[in-house]
Design an enzyme around this catalytic site. Structure first.
Site, PDB file in Angstrom:
ATOM      1  CB  SER A  34      28.231  39.529 -33.655  1.00 17.13           C
ATOM      2  OG  SER A  34      27.230  38.545 -33.491  1.00 17.13           O
ATOM      3  CG  HIS A  59      32.265  37.479 -32.958  1.00 19.13           C
ATOM      4  ND1 HIS A  59      33.265  37.178 -32.063  1.00 19.13           N
ATOM      5  CD2 HIS A  59      31.093  37.157 -32.339  1.00 19.13           C
ATOM      6  CE1 HIS A  59      32.736  36.696 -30.951  1.00 19.13           C
ATOM      7  NE2 HIS A  59      31.415  36.670 -31.081  1.00 19.13           N
ATOM      8  CG  ASP A  61      28.123  35.037 -31.814  1.00 19.13           C
ATOM      9  OD1 ASP A  61      29.015  35.011 -30.938  1.00 19.13           O
ATOM     10  OD2 ASP A  61      27.702  36.096 -32.327  1.00 19.13           O
ATOM     11  CG  MET A  63      25.024  30.453 -29.560  1.00 21.90           C
ATOM     12  SD  MET A  63      23.713  31.590 -29.079  1.00 21.90           S
ATOM     13  CE  MET A  63      24.515  33.166 -29.352  1.00 21.90           C
ATOM     14  CG  HIS A  94      31.795  33.604 -29.031  1.00 21.07           C
ATOM     15  ND1 HIS A  94      30.965  34.602 -28.585  1.00 21.07           N
ATOM     16  CD2 HIS A  94      32.173  32.916 -27.916  1.00 21.07           C
ATOM     17  CE1 HIS A  94      30.862  34.527 -27.268  1.00 21.07           C
ATOM     18  NE2 HIS A  94      31.570  33.495 -26.839  1.00 21.07           N
ATOM     19  CG  MET A  96      28.951  31.252 -26.754  1.00 23.61           C
ATOM     20  SD  MET A  96      27.825  32.580 -27.183  1.00 23.61           S
ATOM     21  CE  MET A  96      28.158  32.750 -28.927  1.00 23.61           C
ATOM     22  CG  MET A 165      31.466  36.359 -22.976  1.00 24.24           C
ATOM     23  SD  MET A 165      31.183  36.723 -24.717  1.00 24.24           S
ATOM     24  CE  MET A 165      29.424  37.056 -24.760  1.00 24.24           C
ATOM     25  CG  ASP A 199      30.719  38.957 -28.146  1.00 21.32           C
ATOM     26  OD1 ASP A 199      29.854  39.680 -28.678  1.00 21.32           O
ATOM     27  OD2 ASP A 199      30.749  37.712 -28.277  1.00 21.32           O
TER      28      ASP A 199
HETATM   29  O1  LIG Z   1      28.188  36.110 -28.331  1.00 20.26           O
HETATM   30  C1  LIG Z   1      27.304  36.908 -28.406  1.00 20.26           C
HETATM   31  C2  LIG Z   1      26.040  36.706 -27.627  1.00 20.26           C
HETATM   32  O2  LIG Z   1      26.148  35.544 -26.924  1.00 20.26           O
HETATM   33  C3  LIG Z   1      27.515  38.127 -29.202  1.00 20.26           C
HETATM   34  O3  LIG Z   1      28.478  37.942 -30.202  1.00 20.26           O
HETATM   35  C4  LIG Z   1      26.319  38.896 -29.677  1.00 20.26           C
HETATM   36  O4  LIG Z   1      25.755  38.308 -30.808  1.00 20.26           O
HETATM   37  C5  LIG Z   1      26.694  40.324 -29.998  1.00 20.26           C
HETATM   38  O5  LIG Z   1      25.562  41.027 -30.376  1.00 20.26           O
HETATM   39  P1  LIG Z   1      25.227  42.474 -29.754  1.00 20.26           P
HETATM   40  O6  LIG Z   1      25.158  42.327 -28.272  1.00 20.26           O
HETATM   41  O7  LIG Z   1      26.373  43.365 -30.181  1.00 20.26           O
HETATM   42  O8  LIG Z   1      23.940  42.827 -30.385  1.00 20.26           O
HETATM   43 FE   LIG Z   2      29.928  36.315 -29.626  1.00 18.32          FE
END
Ligand SMILES: O=C(CO)[C@@H](O)[C@H](O)COP(=O)(O)O
Ligand SMILES: [Fe+2]
Length: 252
Positions: A34, A59, A61, A63, A94, A96, A165, A199
């Protein structure tokens, strides 16, 4: 321990395996860093670096500051990243976001490979799955920690991947929620060939729990990006999952 047992008891009882599954292929271990945890001013070079260190996919993310209390980036960034890394790397988006329907076409046009939406964010998952497929992307379906696998199960045969998650979505660097593992185990028992992703808080200290439960797509942010040796961390995570897959196939 008591809390774990209670959660394990709350996952659905085993039911007959569905027969019309779209997952005919055996699943394999895949590691997707990520990039949220990287220096966001260097996202392009960070993506290239992760692929060079042996990542199987990236991956990304997304948001929106509404579905989760944080903002990252959208499809214009994905378009730039695609130009930087080339056609090959698999982009697992991903999403969100609230109203995930609105970004399907822009994300497909930008070069996304898989559109992973949250079950909690839509009232019509069936239609959204259809739209994603018609746009040429693979389909991922994510659930937050408070959502049961029972709610995800009816859609599992229609998607390419289920994301469980292991933190509340919104931020990297949070603590892994081990009490999500019964969800992964149950999904694996019911959908033996489904790609199951975890994740949040996954790294060398927590990978064995995920692998034993049956996850095969591993997102890791801070543990990989923050390491001095991301190549070794990626290899370690992949080995743990590959060994668990092999053990499961021997046990059958
Ligand atoms: O979707 C998410 C958080 O919302 C993840 O993808 C995190 O970004 C993963 O990061 P780590 O918890 O591995 O540091
Ligand atoms: Fe994620």
């Amino acid at each position: 321990m008591l809390r774990l047992a209670r959660l394990a008891a709350s996952v659905p009882r085993l039911q007959a395996r569905p027969t019309n599954s779209r997952h005919s292929m055996a699943y394999s271990a895949k590691i997707g860093p990520s990039i949220l945890s990287s220096d966001l001013s260097c996202l392009g070079s960070e993506c290239v670096r992760m692929m060079e260190c042996g990542a199987d996919y990236l991956h990304l993310d997304v948001m929106d500051g509404h579905f989760v209390p944080n903002i990252t980036f959208g499809h214009p960034m994905v378009e730039c990243l695609r130009k930087t890394v080339g056609q090959d790397p698999f982009f697992d988006m991903h999403m969100m976001v609230s109203r995930p329907e609105q970004w399907v076409k822009p994300m497909a046009a930008a070069g996304a490979s898989q559109y992973t939406f949250h079950l909690e964010a839509t009232t019509n998952p069936g239609n959204l799955i259809k739209e994603i497929r018609e746009s040429g992307m693979k389909v991922g379906l994510a659930i937050k920690p408070g959502t049961t696998v029972e709610e995800l199960a009816p859609w599992a045969n229609q998607v390419d991947m289920a994301l469980v998650m292991t933190v509340e979505p919104g931020f990297g660097g949070q603590k892994f929620m081990e009490d999500m593992m019964p969800k992964v185990s149950w999904l694996r028992s019911q959908f033996p060939s489904l790609d199951i992703e975890v994740d949040g808080g996954v790294g060398p200290d927590t990978i064995h729990k995920c692998a034993e439960a049956g996850a095969n797509m591993i997102v890791s942010g801070s543990a990989v990006i923050g390491s001095d040796d991301p190549r070794s961390v990626i290899a370690l995570l992949r080995t743990a999952v590959a060994e668990a897959i092999q053990k499961r196939s021997l046990d059958r």
